[in-house]
Design a protein around this motif. Structure first.
Motif, short mmCIF file in Angstrom:
data_model
loop_
_atom_site.label_atom_id
_atom_site.label_comp_id
_atom_site.label_asym_id
_atom_site.label_seq_id
_atom_site.Cartn_x
_atom_site.Cartn_y
_atom_site.Cartn_z
N PHE A 1 11.80 -13.14 -4.51
CA PHE A 1 11.94 -14.49 -3.97
C PHE A 1 10.65 -15.02 -3.32
O PHE A 1 10.64 -16.11 -2.76
CB PHE A 1 13.10 -14.57 -2.97
N ALA A 2 9.58 -14.26 -3.40
CA ALA A 2 8.33 -14.66 -2.77
C ALA A 2 7.67 -15.83 -3.50
O ALA A 2 7.77 -15.94 -4.73
CB ALA A 2 7.37 -13.48 -2.71
N LYS A 3 6.99 -16.67 -2.73
CA LYS A 3 6.24 -17.79 -3.33
C LYS A 3 4.99 -17.26 -4.03
O LYS A 3 4.54 -17.84 -5.03
CB LYS A 3 5.84 -18.77 -2.22
N SER A 4 4.43 -16.16 -3.53
CA SER A 4 3.27 -15.55 -4.17
C SER A 4 3.18 -14.09 -3.76
O SER A 4 3.79 -13.66 -2.77
CB SER A 4 1.98 -16.29 -3.81
N ILE A 5 2.40 -13.34 -4.52
CA ILE A 5 2.22 -11.90 -4.31
C ILE A 5 0.74 -11.62 -4.11
O ILE A 5 -0.10 -12.13 -4.86
CB ILE A 5 2.75 -11.10 -5.51
N LEU A 6 0.42 -10.83 -3.09
CA LEU A 6 -0.95 -10.37 -2.88
C LEU A 6 -1.08 -9.01 -3.56
O LEU A 6 -0.54 -8.02 -3.08
CB LEU A 6 -1.26 -10.28 -1.39
N LEU A 7 -1.78 -8.98 -4.67
CA LEU A 7 -1.88 -7.79 -5.52
C LEU A 7 -3.17 -7.04 -5.23
O LEU A 7 -4.24 -7.65 -5.09
CB LEU A 7 -1.85 -8.21 -6.99
N ILE A 8 -3.07 -5.71 -5.16
CA ILE A 8 -4.26 -4.87 -5.07
C ILE A 8 -4.40 -4.14 -6.40
O ILE A 8 -3.50 -3.39 -6.81
CB ILE A 8 -4.16 -3.87 -3.90
N ALA A 9 -5.51 -4.36 -7.08
CA ALA A 9 -5.74 -3.77 -8.40
C ALA A 9 -7.13 -3.17 -8.47
O ALA A 9 -8.01 -3.47 -7.66
CB ALA A 9 -5.55 -4.82 -9.49
N LYS B 1 -12.47 6.77 -5.13
CA LYS B 1 -11.22 6.06 -5.41
C LYS B 1 -10.96 4.92 -4.43
O LYS B 1 -10.24 3.96 -4.76
CB LYS B 1 -10.04 7.04 -5.39
N HIS B 2 -11.52 4.97 -3.22
CA HIS B 2 -11.34 3.88 -2.28
C HIS B 2 -12.21 2.67 -2.62
O HIS B 2 -12.02 1.59 -2.05
CB HIS B 2 -11.66 4.34 -0.85
N GLU B 3 -13.14 2.87 -3.52
CA GLU B 3 -14.02 1.79 -3.94
C GLU B 3 -13.47 1.14 -5.20
O GLU B 3 -12.63 1.69 -5.89
CB GLU B 3 -15.43 2.32 -4.19
N GLY B 4 -13.95 -0.04 -5.52
CA GLY B 4 -13.55 -0.69 -6.76
C GLY B 4 -12.16 -1.28 -6.75
O GLY B 4 -11.55 -1.49 -7.81
N LEU B 5 -11.61 -1.56 -5.57
CA LEU B 5 -10.30 -2.19 -5.46
C LEU B 5 -10.47 -3.64 -5.00
O LEU B 5 -11.32 -3.94 -4.16
CB LEU B 5 -9.41 -1.44 -4.46
N THR B 6 -9.65 -4.52 -5.55
CA THR B 6 -9.78 -5.95 -5.25
C THR B 6 -8.39 -6.54 -5.05
O THR B 6 -7.42 -6.13 -5.69
CB THR B 6 -10.50 -6.68 -6.39
N GLN B 7 -8.31 -7.54 -4.16
CA GLN B 7 -7.05 -8.23 -3.90
C GLN B 7 -7.01 -9.54 -4.68
O GLN B 7 -8.02 -10.25 -4.77
CB GLN B 7 -6.89 -8.50 -2.41
N PHE B 8 -5.83 -9.86 -5.22
CA PHE B 8 -5.64 -11.06 -6.03
C PHE B 8 -4.41 -11.83 -5.56
O PHE B 8 -3.40 -11.25 -5.19
CB PHE B 8 -5.46 -10.70 -7.51
N HIS B 9 -4.52 -13.13 -5.65
CA HIS B 9 -3.41 -14.04 -5.36
C HIS B 9 -2.64 -14.29 -6.65
O HIS B 9 -3.20 -14.81 -7.63
CB HIS B 9 -3.97 -15.36 -4.79
N VAL B 10 -1.35 -13.93 -6.67
CA VAL B 10 -0.52 -14.09 -7.87
C VAL B 10 0.65 -15.01 -7.54
O VAL B 10 1.62 -14.59 -6.91
CB VAL B 10 0.01 -12.73 -8.37
N PRO B 11 0.60 -16.27 -7.94
CA PRO B 11 1.72 -17.19 -7.67
C PRO B 11 2.98 -16.76 -8.42
O PRO B 11 2.90 -16.14 -9.49
CB PRO B 11 1.20 -18.54 -8.21
N ALA B 12 4.12 -17.08 -7.85
CA ALA B 12 5.39 -16.77 -8.52
C ALA B 12 5.44 -17.44 -9.88
O ALA B 12 4.97 -18.57 -10.06
CB ALA B 12 6.55 -17.26 -7.65
N GLY B 13 5.97 -16.73 -10.87
CA GLY B 13 6.12 -17.29 -12.21
C GLY B 13 4.88 -17.20 -13.06
O GLY B 13 4.84 -17.78 -14.16
N THR B 14 3.84 -16.49 -12.61
CA THR B 14 2.63 -16.35 -13.42
C THR B 14 2.95 -15.65 -14.74
O THR B 14 3.58 -14.58 -14.73
CB THR B 14 1.57 -15.54 -12.65
N PRO B 15 2.56 -16.20 -15.88
CA PRO B 15 2.82 -15.55 -17.17
C PRO B 15 2.21 -14.15 -17.22
O PRO B 15 1.09 -13.95 -16.73
CB PRO B 15 2.15 -16.49 -18.18
N GLY B 16 2.93 -13.22 -17.83
CA GLY B 16 2.45 -11.86 -17.94
C GLY B 16 2.94 -10.95 -16.83
O GLY B 16 2.66 -9.75 -16.84
N LEU B 17 3.69 -11.50 -15.87
CA LEU B 17 4.27 -10.70 -14.81
C LEU B 17 5.78 -10.66 -14.97
O LEU B 17 6.45 -11.70 -15.06
CB LEU B 17 3.93 -11.29 -13.43
#
Length: 379
Positions: free
Chosen positions: A162-170, A178-194
């Motif tokens: 039910f969230a309006k958006s998701i904060l994704l760590i990829a 392993k702690h390096e090379g990680l980035t946060q992304f804004h993923v709005p609800a209903g984004t194609p491919g999710l």
């Protein structure tokens, strides 16, 4: 006793009165939660937003109240003590803090204004092979023209349905530690491919699996700096663990109050069962533990307000550990003292027990919290 200002006491009273009015009866809570199967009522949450409470931590320039961690803890403690079904508020406040610290101005104004208006947010970290060891995550974000393609699976994602958006760590870079090379992304609800699939749990519909298949996100979806996702996550630990602690403090207080009422009214062998030494001493111990927990919660909140840019790994882990263990002990003992009635869905005891048990797992297991505390002493 925790010392509040006159304004803080008035705020606590206002939240308590709201909960008594809106969720004070079992019938009201059943309507709001579809008979206990949903942990979050968006309708109730919107009413709280209209009062300015959902944006309690949001700066005034974005429409929020601009309050501190103490006020946030008051809101969460009183809401949970009052039985308000707003399970989505914890992940929302945690996620909003990440956007507030690291998002660009345009994204910040959009997302934070939504939180003030009552939007819920979600943060997605865990994967099937990356739970306590979050840095081992493998969900990929590959650079393409104009943006990124996301592929992989996430799990145990609260609020996603039910969230309006998701904060994704990829993972944007496989080279290095392993702690390096990680980035946060804004993923709005209903984004194609999710694709979002619910996970059935003892607590009802709360968490989800997320499946990303060639999910395109534009460059503007990056939150903060590419490759700095881990440090950004760590910067929010004070807020995250305080939120979880304040909620479990409220739950423990609610369980104590209901148990006290039950053992005062319930009679066996010709007298109230609460007058028997076994139960009287147990309640005395639980009351002491809850008071200690409350003192710790607000002590850490005050320290975090006084040092907003300072990480408090020891204190943050201690408060999460103490509050969740106290809540779990309280609700399990409540079921024992109430006997069969504690097991019956007619009463709230069994639901509170389920809610407390999982609290020692999410937000970093309590075993992890103990390990962190030990390391701060050089162990």
């Amino acid at each position: 006793m925790v010392q509040f200002t006159a304004e803080q006491r008035a705020f606590a009273d206002s939240v308590a009165d709201f909960c008594q009015r809106e969720t004070g009866t079992r019938a009201q809570r059943d309507v709001l939660t579809n008979h206990g199967t949903e942990l979050h009522s968006q309708d109730l949450y919107k009413k709280m937003a209209e009062l300015g409470w959902t944006g309690i931590l949001i700066p005034e320039e974005y429409g929020g109240a601009g309050a501190g961690n103490v006020e946030m803890c008051i809101l969460l403690e009183e809401s949970l003590r009052g039985g308000a079904p707003i399970g989505g508020i914890g992940p929302t406040l945690i996620t909003a803090a990440g956007y507030q610290k690291f998002a660009g101005e345009e994204m910040k104004r959009d997302v934070l204004a939504g939180v003030v208006a009552g939007d819920s947010l979600s943060v997605s970290m865990s994967e099937p092979e990356a739970g306590s060891d979050v840095a081992a995550l493998s969900c990929r974000a590959d650079k393409v023209d104009g943006g990124w393609l996301i592929n992989g699976q996430k799990t145990w994602c609260s609020n996603a349905h039910f969230a309006k958006s998701i904060l994704l760590i990829a993972r944007t870079d496989k080279n290095g530690k392993k702690h390096e090379g990680l980035t946060q992304f804004h993923v709005p609800a209903g984004t194609p491919g999710l694709e979002i699939r619910g996970i059935d749990t003892l607590g009802g519909r709360e968490v989800n699996d997320l499946y990303f298949t060639d999910c395109f996100l534009p460059d503007s979806a990056v939150v903060g700096q590419v490759g700095n996702g881990w440090n950004q996550l760590m910067a929010g630990l004070n807020t995250e663990r305080l939120i979880l602690a304040a909620m479990q403090l409220g739950l423990a207080e609610r369980s104590f109050a209901q148990t006290l009422q039950f053992i005062t009214e319930r009679k066996q062998f010709g007298r109230p069962i609460g007058t028997f030494q076994a139960l009287r001493h147990r309640m005395a111990d639980l009351a002491t533990e809850i008071e200690c927990t409350k003192l710790l919660v607000y002590s850490v909140a005050q320290k975090a307000d006084a040092n907003p840019d300072k990480l408090l790994p020891r204190e943050a882990s201690m408060v999460k550990l103490k509050a969740t263990e106290t809540s779990k002990r309280m609700t399990i003992d409540a079921m024992q003292m109430m006997g069969g009635y504690g097991y019956a869905t007619e009463f709230d005891a069994e639901a509170m027990m389920r809610a407390s048990i999982i609290s020692t797992v999410y937000g970093g297991t309590n075993e992890i919290q103990r390990d962190i505390i030990g390391k701060t002493f050089g162990l």
